[in-house]
Write a protein that holds these residues in place. Structure first.
Motif, PDB file in Angstrom:
ATOM      1  N   UNK A 267       8.516  13.607   3.408  1.00 11.13           N
ATOM      2  CA  UNK A 267       8.093  12.398   4.125  1.00 11.13           C
ATOM      3  C   UNK A 267       6.586  12.429   4.364  1.00 11.13           C
ATOM      4  N   UNK A 268       6.043  13.595   4.757  1.00 11.69           N
ATOM      5  CA  UNK A 268       4.598  13.714   4.966  1.00 11.69           C
ATOM      6  C   UNK A 268       3.845  13.487   3.661  1.00 11.69           C
ATOM      7  N   UNK A 269       4.351  14.048   2.577  1.00 10.49           N
ATOM      8  CA  UNK A 269       3.699  13.859   1.280  1.00 10.49           C
ATOM      9  C   UNK A 269       3.720  12.391   0.863  1.00 10.49           C
ATOM     10  N   UNK A 270       4.841  11.725   1.085  1.00 12.20           N
ATOM     11  CA  UNK A 270       4.939  10.297   0.746  1.00 12.20           C
ATOM     12  C   UNK A 270       3.966   9.489   1.595  1.00 12.20           C
ATOM     13  N   UNK A 271       3.869   9.829   2.871  1.00 14.26           N
ATOM     14  CA  UNK A 271       2.940   9.123   3.763  1.00 14.26           C
ATOM     15  C   UNK A 271       1.502   9.322   3.306  1.00 14.26           C
ATOM     16  N   UNK A 272       1.145  10.560   2.927  1.00 12.22           N
ATOM     17  CA  UNK A 272      -0.203  10.829   2.427  1.00 12.22           C
ATOM     18  C   UNK A 272      -0.476  10.057   1.140  1.00 12.22           C
ATOM     19  N   UNK A 273       0.532   9.991   0.262  1.00 16.20           N
ATOM     20  CA  UNK A 273       0.366   9.267  -0.994  1.00 16.20           C
ATOM     21  C   UNK A 273       0.103   7.785  -0.712  1.00 16.20           C
ATOM     22  N   UNK A 274       0.866   7.214   0.240  1.00  8.74           N
ATOM     23  CA  UNK A 274       0.664   5.808   0.600  1.00  8.74           C
ATOM     24  C   UNK A 274      -0.740   5.617   1.186  1.00  8.74           C
ATOM     25  N   UNK A 275      -1.178   6.544   2.033  1.00  4.73           N
ATOM     26  CA  UNK A 275      -2.512   6.450   2.623  1.00  4.73           C
ATOM     27  C   UNK A 275      -3.591   6.533   1.544  1.00  4.73           C
ATOM     28  N   UNK A 276      -3.408   7.467   0.573  1.00  6.40           N
ATOM     29  CA  UNK A 276      -4.377   7.582  -0.516  1.00  6.40           C
ATOM     30  C   UNK A 276      -4.433   6.307  -1.340  1.00  6.40           C
ATOM     31  N   UNK A 277      -3.271   5.725  -1.635  1.00  5.06           N
ATOM     32  CA  UNK A 277      -3.238   4.484  -2.411  1.00  5.06           C
ATOM     33  C   UNK A 277      -3.910   3.344  -1.646  1.00  5.06           C
ATOM     34  N   UNK A 278      -3.652   3.274  -0.334  1.00  2.15           N
ATOM     35  CA  UNK A 278      -4.283   2.238   0.489  1.00  2.15           C
ATOM     36  C   UNK A 278      -5.802   2.441   0.514  1.00  2.15           C
ATOM     37  N   UNK A 279      -6.243   3.685   0.642  1.00  2.49           N
ATOM     38  CA  UNK A 279      -7.678   3.984   0.649  1.00  2.49           C
ATOM     39  C   UNK A 279      -8.300   3.628  -0.697  1.00  2.49           C
ATOM     40  N   UNK A 280      -7.608   3.936  -1.769  1.00  3.04           N
ATOM     41  CA  UNK A 280      -8.112   3.595  -3.105  1.00  3.04           C
ATOM     42  C   UNK A 280      -8.220   2.083  -3.262  1.00  3.04           C
ATOM     43  N   UNK A 281      -7.223   1.357  -2.799  1.00  2.87           N
ATOM     44  CA  UNK A 281      -7.255  -0.110  -2.877  1.00  2.87           C
ATOM     45  C   UNK A 281      -8.393  -0.665  -2.028  1.00  2.87           C
TER      46      UNK A 281
END
Length: 119
Positions: free
Chosen positions: A52-66
């Motif tokens: 769950x933490x890894x998925x949350x980090x991935x979502x945060x990274x994608x949002x930051x990239x966007x």
């Protein structure tokens, strides 16, 4: 004088060590033991939390990239607008300068024509 171990002694020592390893292995609890199952459930909960933490980090990274991509696009658009404004100002300055030169020439020509008319 040194008396080495006899073959029989070495053999019995080896057999004792093998029995000790086998006894240690047999003391291990089976898979259906409640403690083993509890540890397995705990490990699964830890793994799920990590996922769950890894998925949350991935979502945060994608949002930051966007967000960074949007900022880059906005900066490029602002730069394009600035360049167009500079080009328009340059064209306007060129046009103003050409008009000024034409007015100066007309004034100079009028002055020369007036001088010729006086003669």
């Amino acid at each position: 004088m040194f008396k080495g171990n006899k073959f029989g002694e070495r053999q019995s020592t080896s057999a004792d060590a093998k029995r000790a390893v086998l006894a240690k292995f047999q003391q291990r609890p089976s898979a259906d033991d409640p403690d083993v199952q509890a540890r397995a459930v705990e490990r699964k909960a830890i793994a799920d939390a990590r996922d769950a933490r890894l998925a949350e980090r991935r979502v945060e990274r994608e949002a930051e990239t966007a967000r960074q991509a949007a900022e880059r696009e906005a900066a490029l658009a602002a730069e394009a607008v600035r360049r167009k404004e500079e080009e328009a100002q340059a064209v306007e300055a060129t046009r103003t300068e050409a008009l000024r030169k034409l007015e100066q020439k007309a004034a100079r020509d009028a002055k020369y024509a007036a001088r010729k008319a006086r003669r």
